[in-house]
Motif scaffolding. Structure first.
Motif, PDB file in Angstrom:
ATOM      1  N   TYR A 110       0.792  -1.060   0.153  1.00  0.00           N
ATOM      2  CA  TYR A 110      -0.012  -0.040   0.071  1.00  0.00           C
ATOM      3  C   TYR A 110       0.956   1.339   0.075  1.00  0.00           C
ATOM      4  CZ  TYR A 110       0.999  -0.675   4.934  1.00  0.00           C
ATOM      5  OH  TYR A 110       1.535  -0.813   6.132  1.00  0.00           O
ATOM      6  N   TYR A 159      -4.608   6.041   3.753  1.00  0.00           N
ATOM      7  CA  TYR A 159      -4.724   4.472   3.903  1.00  0.00           C
ATOM      8  C   TYR A 159      -6.220   4.088   4.144  1.00  0.00           C
ATOM      9  CZ  TYR A 159      -4.294  -0.175   5.518  1.00  0.00           C
ATOM     10  OH  TYR A 159      -4.645  -1.570   5.614  1.00  0.00           O
ATOM     11  N   TYR A 163      -8.369   1.831   1.926  1.00  0.00           N
ATOM     12  CA  TYR A 163      -8.525   0.583   1.957  1.00  0.00           C
ATOM     13  C   TYR A 163      -9.661  -0.114   3.009  1.00  0.00           C
ATOM     14  CZ  TYR A 163      -3.881   0.182  -0.594  1.00  0.00           C
ATOM     15  OH  TYR A 163      -3.033   0.281  -1.487  1.00  0.00           O
ATOM     16  N   ALA A 199      -0.966   0.024   9.920  1.00  0.00           N
ATOM     17  CA  ALA A 199      -0.464   0.271   8.648  1.00  0.00           C
ATOM     18  C   ALA A 199       0.669   1.106   8.439  1.00  0.00           C
ATOM     19  CB  ALA A 199      -1.551   0.865   7.781  1.00  0.00           C
TER      20      ALA A 199
END
Length: 211
Positions: A110, A159, A163, A199
């Motif tokens: 990512y 993010y 996601y 993340a």
């Protein structure tokens, strides 16, 4: 000649007015609130603890001298450039990350960075080290910390919007935090926020100030 008596002044209404004015100023006056940085201090390591070996490329070194000048990787940098430089470092994705509860370490699928060999391998390995001088002003230190936190927030917002699926799809990290403040018992929301934080984990180390 008879002395003329002056009429008494009724002070009762004056006391009522003073009391109302006091209430008015208490309600309308704003009070300065001390600002600070929300940071969890690291715990003292146990005895016989062996620190892990960290590659130099996974450490972003920021030094603040007594003249409030900032050196990033030994190069002079202006404060307005720090946020983007930090984003590039955190988001580089040049290698494999640390193992997590979900499985062994993998490449960052990512990350949108350049995947440079001389920058961080993965966001969960990227460490930011801030070292100040005892003569560094508190304002300069806070400004640097704010820029670093802004870099993490921007990456987390991106993010989350891209996601996170399902009920919270399309929401930024900031929006998720705001929502969690009004629904602190929502376990599903807590899990989503945890995923975003994992993340891009916030790993900022404060080195011992120089003299």
């Amino acid at each position: 000649m008879a002395r003329k008596e002056l009429p008494e002044i009724n002070a009762g209404s004056m006391a009522d007015i003073a009391f109302l004015l006091l209430i008015f100023f208490l309600v309308t006056t704003t009070m300065d609130v001390d600002s600070g940085i929300s940071r969890k201090l690291s715990e003292k390591p146990p005895e016989n603890y062996t620190p892990p070996v960290i590659k130099q490329k996974n450490i972003l070194e920021i030094n603040l001298n007594r003249n409030n000048e900032m050196l990033v990787e030994d190069e002079r940098m202006e404060i307005e450039d720090l946020k983007q430089y930090t984003i590039d470092f955190l988001d580089n994705g040049g290698g494999v990350g640390k193992p997590t509860e979900y499985g062994p370490g993998t490449a960052c699928d990512y990350c949108n960075g350049k995947k440079a060999d001389d920058s961080s391998d993965h966001p969960n390995k990227a460490i930011i080290s801030v070292q100040s001088d005892r003569g560094t002003s508190y304002g300069m230190y806070i400004t640097v910390q704010n820029e670093l936190l802004a870099a993490y927030t921007e990456l987390r917002n991106r993010y989350a919007k891209k996601y996170i699926k399902g009920q919270y799809a399309g929401m930024s990290y900031d929006e998720l935090l705001l929502l969690s403040g009004n629904d602190k018992e929502n376990e599903a929301l807590k899990a989503v926020i945890k995923k975003v934080k994992e993340a891009y984990p916030q790993i900022i180390s404060d080195a011992e100030p120089t003299k």
